[in-house]
Design a protein around this motif. Structure first.
Motif, mmCIF file in Angstrom:
data_model
loop_
_atom_site.group_PDB
_atom_site.id
_atom_site.type_symbol
_atom_site.label_atom_id
_atom_site.label_comp_id
_atom_site.label_asym_id
_atom_site.label_seq_id
_atom_site.Cartn_x
_atom_site.Cartn_y
_atom_site.Cartn_z
ATOM 1 N N ASP A 105 0.829 -1.214 0.000
ATOM 2 C CA ASP A 105 0.000 0.000 0.000
ATOM 3 C C ASP A 105 0.861 1.260 0.000
ATOM 4 O OD1 ASP A 105 -2.230 -1.594 0.031
ATOM 5 O OD2 ASP A 105 -2.617 -1.373 2.191
ATOM 6 N N TYR A 106 1.908 1.235 0.800
ATOM 7 C CA TYR A 106 2.782 2.408 0.942
ATOM 8 C C TYR A 106 3.564 2.670 -0.352
ATOM 9 C CZ TYR A 106 6.281 5.518 3.041
ATOM 10 O OH TYR A 106 7.104 6.579 3.325
ATOM 11 N N ALA A 107 4.123 1.597 -0.934
ATOM 12 C CA ALA A 107 4.895 1.742 -2.179
ATOM 13 C C ALA A 107 4.004 2.201 -3.326
ATOM 14 C CB ALA A 107 5.582 0.426 -2.532
ATOM 15 N N GLU A 108 2.781 1.668 -3.382
ATOM 16 C CA GLU A 108 1.823 2.052 -4.435
ATOM 17 C C GLU A 108 1.391 3.508 -4.286
ATOM 18 O OE1 GLU A 108 -0.169 0.208 -7.310
ATOM 19 O OE2 GLU A 108 1.999 0.043 -7.136
ATOM 20 N N LYS A 109 1.070 3.885 -3.059
ATOM 21 C CA LYS A 109 0.613 5.256 -2.792
ATOM 22 C C LYS A 109 1.658 6.271 -3.244
ATOM 23 C CE LYS A 109 0.932 7.008 1.415
ATOM 24 N NZ LYS A 109 0.727 7.350 2.835
ATOM 25 N N ASN A 110 2.942 5.923 -3.010
ATOM 26 C CA ASN A 110 4.026 6.861 -3.314
ATOM 27 C C ASN A 110 4.706 6.610 -4.657
ATOM 28 O OD1 ASN A 110 4.126 8.569 -0.866
ATOM 29 N ND2 ASN A 110 4.524 6.626 0.155
ATOM 30 N N LYS A 111 4.264 5.565 -5.351
ATOM 31 C CA LYS A 111 4.883 5.187 -6.642
ATOM 32 C C LYS A 111 6.413 5.090 -6.509
ATOM 33 C CE LYS A 111 1.080 4.887 -8.975
ATOM 34 N NZ LYS A 111 0.510 3.851 -8.100
ATOM 35 N N ALA A 112 6.851 4.459 -5.416
ATOM 36 C CA ALA A 112 8.281 4.373 -5.101
ATOM 37 C C ALA A 112 9.000 3.372 -6.004
ATOM 38 C CB ALA A 112 8.448 3.949 -3.645
ATOM 39 N N ASN A 134 23.215 -3.162 13.099
ATOM 40 C CA ASN A 134 22.136 -2.192 13.164
ATOM 41 C C ASN A 134 21.142 -2.335 12.019
ATOM 42 O OD1 ASN A 134 20.537 -0.017 13.587
ATOM 43 N ND2 ASN A 134 22.227 1.366 14.038
ATOM 44 N N THR A 135 19.908 -2.667 12.341
ATOM 45 C CA THR A 135 18.882 -2.792 11.302
ATOM 46 C C THR A 135 17.828 -1.689 11.450
ATOM 47 O OG1 THR A 135 17.808 -4.422 12.738
ATOM 48 C CG2 THR A 135 19.155 -5.273 10.952
ATOM 49 N N LYS A 136 18.202 -0.623 12.151
ATOM 50 C CA LYS A 136 17.265 0.489 12.342
ATOM 51 C C LYS A 136 17.893 1.784 11.831
ATOM 52 C CE LYS A 136 15.022 -1.693 16.250
ATOM 53 N NZ LYS A 136 14.808 -2.851 15.407
ATOM 54 N N ARG A 137 17.285 2.361 10.829
ATOM 55 C CA ARG A 137 17.845 3.612 10.273
ATOM 56 C C ARG A 137 16.752 4.541 9.760
ATOM 57 N NH1 ARG A 137 19.644 1.098 4.455
ATOM 58 N NH2 ARG A 137 17.848 -0.259 4.386
ATOM 59 N N THR A 138 15.478 4.133 9.874
ATOM 60 C CA THR A 138 14.414 4.975 9.310
ATOM 61 C C THR A 138 14.218 6.269 10.088
ATOM 62 O OG1 THR A 138 12.699 3.815 10.571
ATOM 63 C CG2 THR A 138 13.142 3.003 8.352
ATOM 64 N N GLN A 139 14.733 6.321 11.326
ATOM 65 C CA GLN A 139 14.567 7.553 12.119
ATOM 66 C C GLN A 139 15.328 8.729 11.509
ATOM 67 O OE1 GLN A 139 16.444 4.995 12.951
ATOM 68 N NE2 GLN A 139 18.397 5.756 13.735
ATOM 69 N N LEU A 140 16.223 8.434 10.570
ATOM 70 C CA LEU A 140 17.032 9.501 9.955
ATOM 71 C C LEU A 140 16.274 10.307 8.902
ATOM 72 C CD1 LEU A 140 20.319 7.473 9.360
ATOM 73 C CD2 LEU A 140 19.956 9.201 11.118
ATOM 74 N N VAL A 141 15.168 9.757 8.411
ATOM 75 C CA VAL A 141 14.455 10.424 7.313
ATOM 76 C C VAL A 141 12.952 10.493 7.576
ATOM 77 C CG1 VAL A 141 16.136 9.906 5.494
ATOM 78 C CG2 VAL A 141 14.410 8.225 6.049
ATOM 79 N N ASP A 142 12.258 11.231 6.736
ATOM 80 C CA ASP A 142 10.817 11.396 6.895
ATOM 81 C C ASP A 142 10.043 10.407 6.038
ATOM 82 O OD1 ASP A 142 11.105 13.668 8.580
ATOM 83 O OD2 ASP A 142 11.561 14.881 6.796
ATOM 84 N N GLU A 143 8.893 10.022 6.516
ATOM 85 C CA GLU A 143 7.997 9.189 5.704
ATOM 86 C C GLU A 143 7.325 10.054 4.636
ATOM 87 O OE1 GLU A 143 6.564 5.296 8.138
ATOM 88 O OE2 GLU A 143 5.243 7.007 8.294
ATOM 89 N N ASP A 144 6.788 9.392 3.622
ATOM 90 C CA ASP A 144 6.050 10.070 2.542
ATOM 91 C C ASP A 144 6.854 11.170 1.849
ATOM 92 O OD1 ASP A 144 3.549 8.612 2.642
ATOM 93 O OD2 ASP A 144 3.251 9.537 4.598
ATOM 94 N N THR A 145 8.166 11.008 1.827
ATOM 95 C CA THR A 145 9.049 11.975 1.158
ATOM 96 C C THR A 145 9.952 11.218 0.201
ATOM 97 O OG1 THR A 145 9.069 13.272 3.192
ATOM 98 C CG2 THR A 145 10.777 13.787 1.576
ATOM 99 N N PRO A 146 9.983 11.621 -1.072
ATOM 100 C CA PRO A 146 10.884 10.925 -2.006
ATOM 101 C C PRO A 146 12.332 11.342 -1.761
ATOM 102 C CG PRO A 146 9.725 12.691 -3.151
ATOM 103 C CD PRO A 146 9.221 12.695 -1.734
ATOM 104 N N TYR A 147 13.221 10.369 -1.699
ATOM 105 C CA TYR A 147 14.639 10.665 -1.505
ATOM 106 C C TYR A 147 15.448 10.230 -2.717
ATOM 107 C CZ TYR A 147 13.913 11.956 3.354
ATOM 108 O OH TYR A 147 13.497 12.597 4.496
#
Length: 305
Positions: A105-112, A134-147
């Motif tokens: 759903d998330y990938a489709e919504k954002n066309k990632a 370390n398998t945690k790194r998402t805290q470094l970036v924002d959701e719903d934002t193309p990088y």
């Protein structure tokens, strides 16, 4: 329509394989296929695959003689029909029953082009903390934002949060096809090469701030504790291939980050194996990446042999 192809390279994981299959077949997202490739297992893995194939028509099985994880994944990729690809280790577990639906759903919504998420590591052994990473790194970036991939890789290297594993990625099949990316066969640490090229080819990466996979750490696995000449040689092959892909500042930065650590850890290999590997690195002009300190540790500190 198949929404997700889950790719499962299988090699001697009989004690864990059933749990892995269970975590996939009970996903709330039903429009999936599971492509299991038995890579020449010598245990009961083949029997377990056959058992699940009979239970669930969404499971497609292939087998080959033992050619390694890259070859197994490439074979599965040739047959994958899903809109998205998720490559899972055959002893890992999906964190919750909605993991694939959430990713889809998330990938489709954002066309990632692809999304990345977090995971947890666990072990059956008491001393697992020694080689969990370390398998945690998402805290470094924002959701719903193309990088942009290069921006992301730069940031992950700067913050020492870089992680190359494919099981934290959910990839659009069409993007993979467009860039023509496959796994380099015959090496270990193939994820380092694959995910770096994948990332640098994209300007449309999204982060999903969720823990979606539980990664099992086994001492027998590639990432276990038995560091050898082969580990170093495979990293040098990764370096060769990345420089063939591009000679840009980000590649040089990645190689400094990686090879300095690899040779620092490489002190563990037997002394008789050191000259060959070191000579190869020297001949390839890689001393500028390895650095003086790591080279010194490599030669002067002895391993556990």
């Amino acid at each position: 329509m198949i929404k997700v192809s889950v790719i499962l390279p299988v090699y001697n994981v009989a004690p864990y394989l059933g749990d892995t299959f269970e975590s996939i077949i009970h996903q709330s997202l039903k429009d999936i296929e599971i492509i299991a490739v038995n890579d020449g297992s010598t245990d009961d893995s083949a029997t377990i695959i056959k058992h699940y194939c009979q239970q669930d028509p969404r499971i497609v099985a292939f087998s080959q003689e033992n050619r390694g994880q890259s070859a197994a994944r490439n074979l599965a990729l040739q047959h994958a029909r899903g809109q998205y690809i998720y490559m899972m280790d055959s002893d890992d577990l999906l964190g919750d029953a909605d993991a694939l639906q959430t990713c889809y759903d998330y990938a489709e919504k954002n066309k990632a082009d692809f999304i990345f998420f977090d995971g947890d590591s666990f072990s059956d052994k008491k001393d697992a903390h020694r080689y969990s990473w370390n398998t945690k790194r998402t805290q470094l970036v924002d959701e719903d934002t193309p990088y942009d991939g290069e921006y992301l890789l730069n940031m992950m290297l700067d913050t020492k949060k870089h992680n190359c594993v494919v099981w934290l990625l959910f990839i659009r099949a069409e993007f993979l096809k467009r860039i023509g990316l496959r796994f380099y066969e015959g090496i270990i640490h193939e994820d380092e090469l694959f995910t770096t090229i994948l990332t640098l080819n994209s300007t449309n990466v999204y982060c999903l701030r969720k823990n979606l996979v539980a990664h099992r750490i086994r001492s027998a696995s590639t990432m276990g504790i038995n560091y050898s000449k082969r580990n170093l040689n495979c990293y040098l092959t990764v370096a060769d291939e990345l420089l063939r892909f591009r000679r840009t500042p980000i590649i040089h930065k990645f190689l400094r980050y990686t090879l300095s650590k690899v040779f620092y850890t490489g002190h563990q290999i037997p002394l008789k194996d050191k000259p060959g590997v070191f000579w190869r690195a020297l001949r390839s002009g890689y001393m500028k990446y390895i650095g003086f300190k790591s080279a010194l540790v490599f030669w002067l500190k002895s391993g556990h042999h």
